[in-house]
Enzyme design. Structure first.
Site, short mmCIF file in Angstrom:
data_model
loop_
_atom_site.label_atom_id
_atom_site.label_comp_id
_atom_site.label_asym_id
_atom_site.label_seq_id
_atom_site.Cartn_x
_atom_site.Cartn_y
_atom_site.Cartn_z
N TYR A 22 0.80 -1.23 0.00
CA TYR A 22 0.00 0.00 0.00
C TYR A 22 0.83 1.28 0.00
CZ TYR A 22 -3.96 -3.05 1.01
OH TYR A 22 -4.92 -4.03 0.94
N HIS A 97 -9.34 1.01 -6.06
CA HIS A 97 -8.49 0.23 -5.15
C HIS A 97 -7.06 0.63 -5.42
CE1 HIS A 97 -11.76 -2.35 -3.92
NE2 HIS A 97 -12.12 -2.42 -5.18
C1 DQA Z 1 -8.15 -2.29 -1.17
C2 DQA Z 1 -8.16 -3.76 -1.59
C3 DQA Z 1 -9.02 -4.58 -0.65
O1 DQA Z 1 -9.00 -5.94 -1.04
C4 DQA Z 1 -8.51 -4.48 0.76
O2 DQA Z 1 -9.34 -5.20 1.65
C5 DQA Z 1 -8.33 -3.08 1.21
C6 DQA Z 1 -7.73 -2.12 0.27
C7 DQA Z 1 -7.18 -1.46 -2.04
O3 DQA Z 1 -7.28 -0.25 -2.00
O4 DQA Z 1 -6.31 -2.03 -2.70
O5 DQA Z 1 -8.60 -2.73 2.35
O6 DQA Z 1 -9.44 -1.75 -1.34
#
Ligand code: DQA
Length: 146
Positions: A22, A97
């Site tokens: 992330y 995402h």
């Molecule tokens: C997310 C992807 C989801 O699978 C995960 O549960 C998240 C972040 C993303 O931004 O990549 O919390 O939404």
């Protein structure tokens, strides 16, 4: 134009949460970038976050914005409550995402929000949010007279 930037469950952990996936940016830094990106395009971006499914529904139902950029986090994979909510509000919602959910665990390949959202952008970090904002800007532009 006013756009709601809505981040859902666990997105407040950005910066601490699995930086390899992330990145190191906090939610606040991400929000500031999206606001600045919007400002350059004459768009006011209003930022909200909640970990609670019901509160996310309330925020979506009550929004007075012209469109929503929405990262529902893990709720994307199973929340029929959010799906029904997006389906019945009149405001266009674009899903985002940070990561490419199709390239991760198999449970993330199921996304119950996608077909009620206007579009989905993913896998490009903050750029996915910029792409979602641009999509809403293009979609809500008044049609030019010939
Ligand atoms: C997310 C992807 C989801 O699978 C995960 O549960 C998240 C972040 C993303 O931004 O990549 O919390 O939404």
């Amino acid at each position: 134009m006013k756009i709601l930037l809505l981040n859902g469950v666990n997105l407040n952990m950005l910066g601490k949460r699995d930086p390899f996936l992330y990145g190191t940016e906090t939610l606040c830094q991400l929000e500031n970038k999206v606001c600045a990106y919007g400002k350059e395009r004459n768009v006011q971006v209003v930022c909200r976050h909640s970990n609670s499914e019901g509160e996310l529904v309330d925020i979506l139902q009550q929004t007075d914005c012209d469109g929503v950029v929405f990262n529902a986090g893990a709720y994307s994979h199973y929340s029929y409550a959010l799906r029904d909510c997006i389906e019945c509000i009149d405001v266009p919602v674009v899903e985002v995402h940070l990561t490419d959910v199709n390239a991760r665990e198999s449970f993330r390949r199921v996304d119950v929000l996608t077909d009620v959202c206007m579009a989905r952008f993913m896998g490009k970090g903050v750029q996915s949010y910029f792409d979602a904002l641009n999509c809403l800007i293009c979609a809500t532009k008044p049609t030019e007279k010939q």
